[in-house]
Write a protein that holds these residues in place. Structure first.
Motif: not given
Length: 419
Positions: A366-393
């Motif tokens: 989520s972002e400030p003032g924005v509801p949380a959104k499901l971005i991934a469901t992981i069933s076979d790992a213990d980490s996740f890399t979020d590449k869909n992000v922007s700088k300064e946020k």
């Protein structure tokens, strides 16, 4: 006793046109007839109810028949008798119909069979008494009303023309008159201040002064204080989140004192399923308490919580709402050991070892003032890399476990990161 003849001259007081008359009296102790009988003549304003207390003393009362007390608003004319008192008296309290009158005493005494008016005014200047109302209004109070402030007071002072109300909004400022004349004649007086000069969230001081029939003002009343009941938009609680421990739900939100200087506290509401929101009895009117613990939830029931901000003037914000899925005894707990770090262009998320009952991890962003959104469901790992992000946020991440029965547990607390 020998008889003595006198040539006595009389005139109108203040005139020089004397006329001779002849008076015959007994001859003994002639000097007594010319002794000024009054000493220590005083007139005191009691400062209440237009009372004037007159006192005097005389050393020789041998020939006195009585004492007349007279008054006038003119130095030379217009005196009226207000009382006749015996020679044994030395005080009298008069009630003036209006202030500013002058008091004079005339004393009667006998020389043989002839009664002579002995005018004290020839020896003492009339005393001018100014009546000033010193009784300021009592039981003064001020309260917040819609779009303004209402001031109340009482006064039993007689001879009052009315009252004036004064206001200031800074203790370093002088009071300024804000009311027209409030006429006398009521049991409880009031003045409603709804001027556009009043500002939401400000604190104002008020005093009241009495004005008497001679336009003389009393001392100020006690000072009272109030906030105007003027609506003001305030910020709703931000970043609502929750955590579940041992069947209890804790609702958390950001400390709103950073945005609202006059914050009084918060109101918390709850509804079960599709019912109506009901205010919780143990919510918080403490501005520093930006959380709410609910230990009365029932397993298997969906709940929604709403939180609003409240300021010292009674203004309330919009409600911020958060939905909490039904919690059952089979619901898994939130993942432990969560870590969120940033790389040059991505966000890297890891979590600790999961139990055998957990088949997947759901990741919410989520972002400030924005509801949380499901971005991934992981069933076979213990980490996740979020590449869909922007700088300064600024981003917030929460993780939830999914059981073998496909029941999603409560979300973890939010973890923030800024690229």
């Amino acid at each position: 006793m020998d008889m003595v003849h006198f040539n006595v001259y009389r005139t109108v007081f203040g005139k020089d046109d004397y006329k001779k008359i002849k008076v015959t009296v007994n001859g003994s102790n002639i000097e007594d007839y010319y002794t000024i009988p009054v000493r220590n003549f005083k007139a005191i304003n009691t400062q209440r109810n237009h009372e004037v207390k007159i006192s005097w003393h005389y050393e020789n009362k041998k020939y006195l028949n009585g004492i007349d007390i007279m008054r006038s608003s003119n130095y030379d004319t217009g005196y009226i008798r207000v009382a006749t008192v015996p020679v044994s008296d030395s005080t009298f309290t008069d009630i003036l119909p209006v202030s500013g009158e002058k008091i004079i005493i005339i004393i009667y005494y006998c020389i043989a069979q002839i009664t002579t008016l002995y005018l004290l005014q020839k020896y003492l200047q009339p005393i001018e008494i100014i009546i000033q109302s010193q009784s300021h209004p009592t039981e003064i109070d001020a309260t917040s009303i819609k779009n303004g402030i209402k001031v109340y007071w009482k006064s039993a002072e007689p001879y009052v023309k009315g009252f004036y109300v004064y206001r200031r909004n800074n203790t370093n400022d002088d009071f300024t008159q804000v009311s027209a004349l409030v006429p006398s004649g009521a049991i409880v007086y009031s003045f409603t201040d709804t001027t556009r000069q009043l500002q939401a969230g400000e604190v104002y001081d008020y005093i009241v002064r009495t004005i008497n029939e001679d336009n003389q003002l009393s001392n100020p009343s006690d000072t009272v204080t109030a906030n105007p009941g003027i609506s003001k938009l305030i910020t709703a609680p931000m970043n609502l989140r929750y955590r579940s421990i041992d069947g209890r739900i804790t609702i958390l939100w950001d400390d709103m004192r950073k945005w609202e200087n006059d914050l009084l506290g918060y109101k918390v509401f709850r509804k079960a399923g599709t019912g109506n929101f009901i205010r919780m009895a143990n919510d918080s009117l403490q501005p520093e308490r930006n959380f709410f613990l609910d230990s009365t939830i029932q397993p298997g029931v969906d709940y929604s919580f709403a939180v609003s901000s409240l300021d010292i003037s009674g203004n309330e914000s919009e409600k911020s709402i958060i939905l909490i899925p039904a919690i059952s005894d089979e619901s898994p707990g939130a993942p432990s050991g969560i870590r969120v770090s940033q790389t040059e262009n991505d966000v890297y998320i890891t979590w600790g070892q999961i139990t055998e009952d957990v088949t997947a991890i759901k990741i919410y962003r989520s972002e400030p003032g924005v509801p949380a959104k499901l971005i991934a469901t992981i069933s076979d790992a213990d980490s996740f890399t979020d590449k869909n992000v922007s700088k300064e946020k600024l981003y917030f991440y929460q993780l939830a476990s999914v059981s073998k029965a496909n029941i999603e547990g409560v979300k973890s607390e939010k973890i923030s990161v800024r690229l």
